[in-house]
Write a protein that holds these residues in place. Structure first.
Motif, PDB file in Angstrom:
ATOM      1  N   ALA A 235     -21.711 -25.822  18.273  1.00 28.95           N
ATOM      2  CA  ALA A 235     -22.565 -24.729  18.751  1.00 28.95           C
ATOM      3  C   ALA A 235     -21.815 -23.400  18.673  1.00 28.95           C
ATOM      4  O   ALA A 235     -22.397 -22.371  18.318  1.00 28.95           O
ATOM      5  N   ALA A 236     -20.523 -23.422  18.974  1.00 26.96           N
ATOM      6  CA  ALA A 236     -19.723 -22.195  18.918  1.00 26.96           C
ATOM      7  C   ALA A 236     -19.657 -21.659  17.490  1.00 26.96           C
ATOM      8  O   ALA A 236     -19.525 -20.455  17.276  1.00 26.96           O
ATOM      9  N   ALA A 237     -19.772 -22.576  16.522  1.00 30.17           N
ATOM     10  CA  ALA A 237     -19.739 -22.156  15.115  1.00 30.17           C
ATOM     11  C   ALA A 237     -21.138 -21.785  14.618  1.00 30.17           C
ATOM     12  O   ALA A 237     -21.323 -21.495  13.448  1.00 30.17           O
TER      13      ALA A 237
ATOM     14  N   LEU B 202     -27.480 -29.092  23.316  1.00 31.71           N
ATOM     15  CA  LEU B 202     -26.955 -28.653  24.622  1.00 31.71           C
ATOM     16  C   LEU B 202     -28.085 -28.161  25.529  1.00 31.71           C
ATOM     17  O   LEU B 202     -28.108 -28.450  26.729  1.00 31.71           O
ATOM     18  N   VAL B 203     -29.014 -27.433  24.936  1.00 33.06           N
ATOM     19  CA  VAL B 203     -30.146 -26.921  25.736  1.00 33.06           C
ATOM     20  C   VAL B 203     -30.989 -28.083  26.269  1.00 33.06           C
ATOM     21  O   VAL B 203     -31.329 -28.131  27.447  1.00 33.06           O
TER      22      VAL B 203
ATOM     23  N   ALA C  96     -19.120 -18.138  26.447  1.00 27.37           N
ATOM     24  CA  ALA C  96     -17.880 -18.852  26.801  1.00 27.37           C
ATOM     25  C   ALA C  96     -17.491 -19.906  25.762  1.00 27.37           C
ATOM     26  O   ALA C  96     -16.346 -20.342  25.720  1.00 27.37           O
ATOM     27  N   LEU C  97     -18.449 -20.321  24.930  1.00 24.14           N
ATOM     28  CA  LEU C  97     -18.179 -21.447  24.021  1.00 24.14           C
ATOM     29  C   LEU C  97     -16.966 -21.268  23.103  1.00 24.14           C
ATOM     30  O   LEU C  97     -16.174 -22.201  22.955  1.00 24.14           O
ATOM     31  N   PRO C  98     -16.798 -20.099  22.452  1.00 29.24           N
ATOM     32  CA  PRO C  98     -15.689 -19.997  21.495  1.00 29.24           C
ATOM     33  C   PRO C  98     -14.319 -20.261  22.116  1.00 29.24           C
ATOM     34  O   PRO C  98     -13.427 -20.774  21.446  1.00 29.24           O
ATOM     35  N   GLY C  99     -14.154 -19.910  23.379  1.00 29.86           N
ATOM     36  CA  GLY C  99     -12.844 -20.124  24.004  1.00 29.86           C
ATOM     37  C   GLY C  99     -12.838 -21.320  24.937  1.00 29.86           C
ATOM     38  O   GLY C  99     -12.047 -21.371  25.873  1.00 29.86           O
TER      39      GLY C  99
ATOM     40  N   ASP D 277     -31.150 -17.218  22.053  1.00 34.42           N
ATOM     41  CA  ASP D 277     -30.008 -16.425  22.549  1.00 34.42           C
ATOM     42  C   ASP D 277     -28.692 -16.912  21.970  1.00 34.42           C
ATOM     43  O   ASP D 277     -27.743 -16.156  21.848  1.00 34.42           O
ATOM     44  N   ALA D 278     -28.640 -18.180  21.634  1.00 32.57           N
ATOM     45  CA  ALA D 278     -27.345 -18.796  21.358  1.00 32.57           C
ATOM     46  C   ALA D 278     -26.654 -18.351  20.080  1.00 32.57           C
ATOM     47  O   ALA D 278     -25.509 -17.928  20.147  1.00 32.57           O
ATOM     48  N   PRO D 279     -27.321 -18.418  18.922  1.00 31.91           N
ATOM     49  CA  PRO D 279     -26.565 -18.146  17.699  1.00 31.91           C
ATOM     50  C   PRO D 279     -25.928 -16.767  17.688  1.00 31.91           C
ATOM     51  O   PRO D 279     -24.774 -16.616  17.310  1.00 31.91           O
TER      52      PRO D 279
END
Lengths: 180, 157
Positions: free
Chosen positions: A13-15, A24-25, A60-63, B81-83
């Motif tokens: 998801a972070a990518a 995740l949702v 917050a996901l990337p870190g 919102d996410a991407p």
């Protein structure tokens, strides 16, 4: 079905992987919306808080630290946002208590299921906020004591005390209204 | 506290407290106390019957509370919102993480400036090889992309 871990999905998801975001949702938004709805007793506000919670999650996901549990973190953010809203409500309406009595609901034989549910939801939302949180997390959402204590940033002993008081208070309130 | 078989012992008072805290379902109790509580409740059911009955009534009421459905509009908003948020905050990997964020824009600006300086510096050589100033000017204007220097001059006159 292959086992998929939170961490796999968080990394994807972070990518920017849309399927991981949707995963995740779908996995966590019902719990977060359930918690915020029970805490705030207001569906629109609950949806706003859920959206804000996920916005913070995406940032917050990337870190993301692999040691942290996504579910715990997410519920904690949602809960703290609820506490903020409840505090602002108290400040703007000092001394005003939540509406607890509805004369239409008093005769037990006329209580329909939906009315009973409404009465229970109202009674939960009227509990002191930490009691409502403990009850929602453990009794309604099935979190373990350890998880609920982590979400609420408290000890398991303190959680147990909150839970016991919440059930006692709820039982008394519902008995008065012939719901339980 | 444990007995000689190394099994945790739970007092009757503690079992009452567990019932009042977690309800009638033993699987909701702390894992470490579930086994001992179940054994003791089976040994002396009368001791806990009233507490269990009261707890069961409240459990039944709590079970009426429905799970909250996430409306499609909210689900879509959360996903939408996410991407954007994820891309703006995407972690950089490898050597690129050490480079400043303004580097691409800086590279383009440098390229443009280099081209302009290159054109200006090369002009005197063109002028030196030309027989007349007009020829030098023609070379310069052609380099800058103007098609016909003579027509431009005539129009100016």
């Amino acid at each position: 079905m292959a086992f998929v871990s939170d961490l796999d999905q968080i990394t994807r998801a972070a990518a920017g992987d849309p399927s991981a975001v949707a995963w995740l949702v779908d996995r966590y938004s019902p719990g977060v919306l359930g918690l915020t709805t029970r805490m705030l007793g207001d569906r629109m506000e609950a949806e706003d808080v859920t959206q804000e919670t996920f916005l913070r999650a995406w940032k917050a996901l990337p870190g993301w630290e692999p040691r942290a549990k996504f579910s715990t973190w997410l519920h904690r953010v949602a809960l703290n946002l609820c506490y903020d809203i409840l505090r602002k409500r108290r400040e703007s309406l000092p001394g005003e208590l939540p509406e607890m009595t509805d004369p239409e609901l008093t005769p037990p034989e006329r209580l329909m299921q939906s009315e009973r549910v409404k009465a229970i939801e109202t009674a939960i939302a009227a509990l002191p906020e930490r009691q409502a949180a403990a009850l929602t997390l453990c009794a309604l959402q099935g979190h373990s004591q350890v998880e609920a204590a982590e979400i609420m940033e408290t000890s398991e002993e303190a959680l147990e005390s909150l839970l016991a008081r919440a059930r006692r208070s709820l039982r008394a309130t519902l008995a008065e209204r012939s719901v339980a | 506290m444990k007995d000689r078989g190394n099994t945790p012992i739970v007092s009757d008072e503690r079992i009452i407290a567990l019932i009042e805290t977690y309800g009638s379902d033993i699987s909701a109790y702390p894992e470490a106390e579930q086994g001992a509580a179940a054994r003791r409740m089976a040994e002396a059911p009368g001791l806990f019957a009233q507490a269990l009955e009261e707890a069961r009534r409240l459990d039944d009421v709590l079970n009426l509370v429905p799970e909250v459905d996430v409306p499609a509009s909210l689900r879509n908003s959360l996903i939408a919102d996410a991407p954007k948020a994820a891309r703006t905050g995407r972690a950089q990997t490898g050597f690129s993480r050490f480079l400043p964020g303004w580097l691409p824009a800086g590279a383009v600006a440098s390229l443009v400036m280099g081209l302009l300086i290159g054109v200006n510096v090369s002009l005197p050589a063109s002028v030196a090889n030309a027989d007349t100033n007009d020829e030098a000017d023609a070379v310069m204007y052609a380099a800058l992309g103007f098609g016909n220097y003579e027509l431009m001059n005539e129009a100016a006159e």
